[in-house]
Design an enzyme around this catalytic site. Structure first.
Site, mmCIF file in Angstrom:
data_model
loop_
_atom_site.group_PDB
_atom_site.id
_atom_site.type_symbol
_atom_site.label_atom_id
_atom_site.label_comp_id
_atom_site.label_asym_id
_atom_site.label_seq_id
_atom_site.Cartn_x
_atom_site.Cartn_y
_atom_site.Cartn_z
ATOM 1 N N LYS A 141 0.225 2.539 1.398
ATOM 2 C CA LYS A 141 1.115 1.648 0.658
ATOM 3 C C LYS A 141 1.319 2.072 -0.800
ATOM 4 C CE LYS A 141 0.365 -2.516 3.463
ATOM 5 N NZ LYS A 141 -0.132 -3.921 3.421
ATOM 6 N N TYR A 184 8.956 -5.907 8.168
ATOM 7 C CA TYR A 184 8.103 -7.097 8.076
ATOM 8 C C TYR A 184 8.833 -8.367 8.545
ATOM 9 C CZ TYR A 184 4.254 -4.672 5.753
ATOM 10 O OH TYR A 184 3.186 -3.849 5.467
ATOM 11 N N ASN A 191 -3.088 -4.045 -0.769
ATOM 12 C CA ASN A 191 -4.302 -3.755 -0.014
ATOM 13 C C ASN A 191 -4.306 -2.375 0.629
ATOM 14 O OD1 ASN A 191 -2.454 -4.247 1.961
ATOM 15 N ND2 ASN A 191 -3.566 -5.929 2.942
ATOM 16 N N HIS A 249 -1.344 -0.116 5.678
ATOM 17 C CA HIS A 249 -0.883 -0.884 6.841
ATOM 18 C C HIS A 249 -1.371 -0.182 8.101
ATOM 19 C CE1 HIS A 249 1.809 -2.784 9.794
ATOM 20 N NE2 HIS A 249 1.971 -1.554 10.271
ATOM 21 N N GLU A 297 6.844 0.654 15.683
ATOM 22 C CA GLU A 297 6.766 1.078 14.280
ATOM 23 C C GLU A 297 6.935 2.596 14.144
ATOM 24 O OE1 GLU A 297 3.105 -0.768 12.934
ATOM 25 O OE2 GLU A 297 4.046 -2.751 12.866
HETATM 26 P P1 GDP Z 1 -2.539 -6.974 8.011
HETATM 27 O O1 GDP Z 1 -2.180 -6.821 9.465
HETATM 28 O O2 GDP Z 1 -4.033 -6.957 7.764
HETATM 29 O O3 GDP Z 1 -1.804 -5.991 7.116
HETATM 30 O O4 GDP Z 1 -2.087 -8.453 7.545
HETATM 31 P P2 GDP Z 1 -0.777 -9.346 7.862
HETATM 32 O O5 GDP Z 1 0.025 -8.754 8.991
HETATM 33 O O6 GDP Z 1 -1.245 -10.758 7.984
HETATM 34 O O7 GDP Z 1 0.066 -9.271 6.510
HETATM 35 C C1 GDP Z 1 0.914 -8.184 6.224
HETATM 36 C C2 GDP Z 1 0.755 -7.818 4.767
HETATM 37 O O8 GDP Z 1 1.228 -8.897 3.954
HETATM 38 C C3 GDP Z 1 -0.691 -7.618 4.294
HETATM 39 O O9 GDP Z 1 -1.208 -6.332 4.587
HETATM 40 C C4 GDP Z 1 -0.559 -7.853 2.794
HETATM 41 O O10 GDP Z 1 -0.004 -6.720 2.108
HETATM 42 C C5 GDP Z 1 0.458 -8.999 2.758
HETATM 43 N N1 GDP Z 1 -0.207 -10.313 2.757
HETATM 44 C C6 GDP Z 1 -0.916 -10.904 3.762
HETATM 45 N N2 GDP Z 1 -1.352 -12.123 3.422
HETATM 46 C C7 GDP Z 1 -0.894 -12.340 2.153
HETATM 47 C C8 GDP Z 1 -1.004 -13.436 1.247
HETATM 48 O O11 GDP Z 1 -1.616 -14.483 1.540
HETATM 49 N N3 GDP Z 1 -0.396 -13.282 0.019
HETATM 50 C C9 GDP Z 1 0.295 -12.141 -0.320
HETATM 51 N N4 GDP Z 1 0.864 -12.077 -1.544
HETATM 52 N N5 GDP Z 1 0.418 -11.096 0.514
HETATM 53 C C10 GDP Z 1 -0.171 -11.181 1.735
#
Ligand code: GDP
Length: 138
Positions: free
Chosen positions: A10, A50, A113, A116, A127
């Site tokens: 990222k 997304y 973070n 991905h 993807e």
């Molecule tokens: P992943 O599968 O661990 O990447 O998590 P998710 O699919 O739930 O979320 C996709 C991405 O959205 C995450 O990797 C973060 O970059 C972002 N994200 C997830 N939860 C949050 C949140 O509560 N706040 C914010 N600002 N970003 C989030």
């Protein structure tokens, strides 16, 4: 059995100079890199990638972050690729991630973070196809 998965290194990782370290981590974890390129996601690409999160409160912030700078997109292969990548990544929030995981080592926040990784084999195929023509994976 050999499986494919998809990762994005990222924008925060590229910005912080951690892309090479993350690629090394993935190679050390036994992944073969099938295809890789650096790209800068457009607004449309990030929104489409997304789309599953478009009802979430952080969706607009996530799209802004993912388009904020260049990323590496990569197709990876090994046995159990999807669960192994998720394990090497660590929890979504780096604060909750296990020691030694990529997000613990390089993530800044629940949003920024570092990496991905696909959450299923089916989504990995979608993807990978989003970014790479089949010919790149031969
Ligand atoms: P992943 O599968 O661990 O990447 O998590 P998710 O699919 O739930 O979320 C996709 C991405 O959205 C995450 O990797 C973060 O970059 C972002 N994200 C997830 N939860 C949050 C949140 O509560 N706040 C914010 N600002 N970003 C989030």
């Amino acid at each position: 059995m050999s499986e494919r998965t998809f990762t994005i290194i990222k924008p925060d990782s590229v910005e912080n100079g951690n892309a090479g370290r993350i690629i090394s981590h993935l190679e050390a974890a036994g992944f073969t890199i099938l295809a890789a390129r650096m790209t800068h996601l457009s607004q449309n690409q990030a929104q489409a990638f997304y789309a599953v999160h478009n009802e979430r409160p952080f969706y607009n912030d996530l799209v802004a972050y993912m388009t904020s700078g260049p990323v590496w997109v990569m197709a990876l292969e090994r046995d159990q690729a999807v669960p192994t990548l998720r394990k090497e990544m660590g929890a979504t929030n780096p604060a909750d991630a296990d020691q030694g995981t990529i997000r613990k080592l390089y993530g800044e926040s629940i949003e920024r973070n570092a990496i991905h990784g696909s959450d299923s084999s089916e989504n990995a195929a979608i993807e990978i196809a989003f970014f790479f023509p089949a010919a790149d994976l031969a």
